[in-house]
Design a protein around this motif. Structure first.
Motif, short mmCIF file in Angstrom:
data_model
loop_
_atom_site.label_atom_id
_atom_site.label_comp_id
_atom_site.label_asym_id
_atom_site.label_seq_id
_atom_site.Cartn_x
_atom_site.Cartn_y
_atom_site.Cartn_z
N ALA A 27 8.72 -3.48 8.14
CA ALA A 27 7.41 -4.06 8.46
C ALA A 27 6.34 -3.58 7.47
CB ALA A 27 7.01 -3.68 9.89
N GLU A 28 6.35 -2.29 7.17
CA GLU A 28 5.35 -1.76 6.23
C GLU A 28 5.62 -2.25 4.80
OE1 GLU A 28 2.91 2.31 5.25
OE2 GLU A 28 4.36 2.24 6.89
N ALA A 29 6.90 -2.33 4.43
CA ALA A 29 7.24 -2.80 3.09
C ALA A 29 6.83 -4.25 2.89
CB ALA A 29 8.74 -2.64 2.85
N THR A 30 7.11 -5.11 3.87
CA THR A 30 6.76 -6.52 3.71
C THR A 30 5.25 -6.72 3.72
OG1 THR A 30 7.09 -6.83 6.11
CG2 THR A 30 8.90 -7.41 4.67
N TYR A 31 4.53 -5.92 4.51
CA TYR A 31 3.06 -5.99 4.50
C TYR A 31 2.55 -5.71 3.08
CZ TYR A 31 -1.82 -5.10 5.84
OH TYR A 31 -3.20 -5.14 5.94
N GLY A 32 3.08 -4.65 2.47
CA GLY A 32 2.65 -4.30 1.12
C GLY A 32 3.02 -5.35 0.10
N ILE A 33 4.22 -5.92 0.22
CA ILE A 33 4.67 -6.95 -0.71
C ILE A 33 3.76 -8.18 -0.63
CG2 ILE A 33 6.52 -8.62 -1.18
CD1 ILE A 33 8.50 -6.39 -0.31
N PHE A 34 3.46 -8.60 0.59
CA PHE A 34 2.64 -9.80 0.75
C PHE A 34 1.23 -9.57 0.23
CE2 PHE A 34 6.11 -11.35 3.12
CZ PHE A 34 5.91 -12.70 3.38
N THR A 35 0.64 -8.42 0.49
CA THR A 35 -0.71 -8.18 0.01
C THR A 35 -0.74 -8.10 -1.52
OG1 THR A 35 -0.40 -5.79 0.42
CG2 THR A 35 -1.52 -7.05 2.11
N GLN A 36 0.33 -7.61 -2.12
CA GLN A 36 0.38 -7.58 -3.58
C GLN A 36 0.52 -8.98 -4.16
OE1 GLN A 36 -0.10 -5.11 -5.92
NE2 GLN A 36 -0.86 -4.06 -4.10
N PHE A 37 1.38 -9.80 -3.55
CA PHE A 37 1.57 -11.15 -4.06
C PHE A 37 0.34 -12.03 -3.84
CE2 PHE A 37 5.98 -10.23 -4.83
CZ PHE A 37 6.31 -11.13 -5.84
#
Length: 208
Positions: free
Chosen positions: A164-174
């Protein structure tokens, strides 16, 4: 024919709602453009083309309107997990639609997110709103992964809260990439959805 008191009140309330929304839209643009510290009420009213007196009908101060803007950003992120018409039992459809909605929320509020994060460090009224923006989407994602795992429908590559935390970070970066390349939004959603499903350990389906 004269308007009834009820009709007149409804029309006035509609205008009030429109004016408040206009002020929020304009405040969001100004805060995103120049930050919290440099923004003045005059900047917001000039952007909205309304009087200072009109501003004070709806908001008590710059801090008050900023908190309202932050709440609206929070609501946009939470709405990305509440998708009417989407089949919640279909992990492929849910992943695709929630990915699209969450990436859109990140992209649309990209500049404001930075301002809210910075202001949360100094303003105790903004801090809990910022925590909700970050933590509530991750908690929802984590609980969803846990349910799929219990049902035997997912084999996550890591503990649910880590994914959950990893995908949150990935989406905010993209979101930065999509903001600079708007035409790549659909393709980015496609790739991020595939990555998310892989992390969940859900096999690809030719029907999706």
């Amino acid at each position: 024919m004269a308007k009834t008191p009820w009709a007149a009140r409804t029309a006035r309330e509609g205008r009030d709602s429109e004016t408040r929304s206009l002020l929020l839209d304009c405040a969001a643009r100004v805060f995103g453009r120049i930050g919290y510290a440099r923004t003045t009420i005059a900047d917001i009213t000039r952007e909205a083309e309304v009087s200072r007196a009109a501003f004070y009908i709806y908001f008590a101060s710059k801090a008050d309107v900023f908190a309202a803007v932050a709440v609206r950003v929070r609501d946009a992120f939470l709405a990305a997990h509440e998708l009417p018409g989407v089949n919640a039992d279909d992990p492929y459809e849910l992943a695709r639609e929630s990915s699209a909605a969450f990436l859109r929320a990140c992209t649309d509020n990209l500049e404001l997110m930075t301002v809210i994060e910075h202001q949360a460090l100094a303003d105790p009224a903004v801090h809990p709103i910022w925590r909700e923006i970050r933590e509530r989407p991750m908690h929802r994602t984590s609980r969803y992964i846990e349910r799929l795992t219990v049902q035997g429908r997912a084999r996550p590559a890591a503990p649910p809260h880590v994914i959950a935390e990893a995908t949150y970070g990935i989406f905010t970066q993209f979101a930065h990439y999509v903001a600079a390349n708007p035409s790549e939004y659909d393709e980015t959603v496609k790739h991020l959805t595939a990555m998310y499903l892989r992390l969940l350990g859900i096999p690809e389906s030719s029907g999706h």
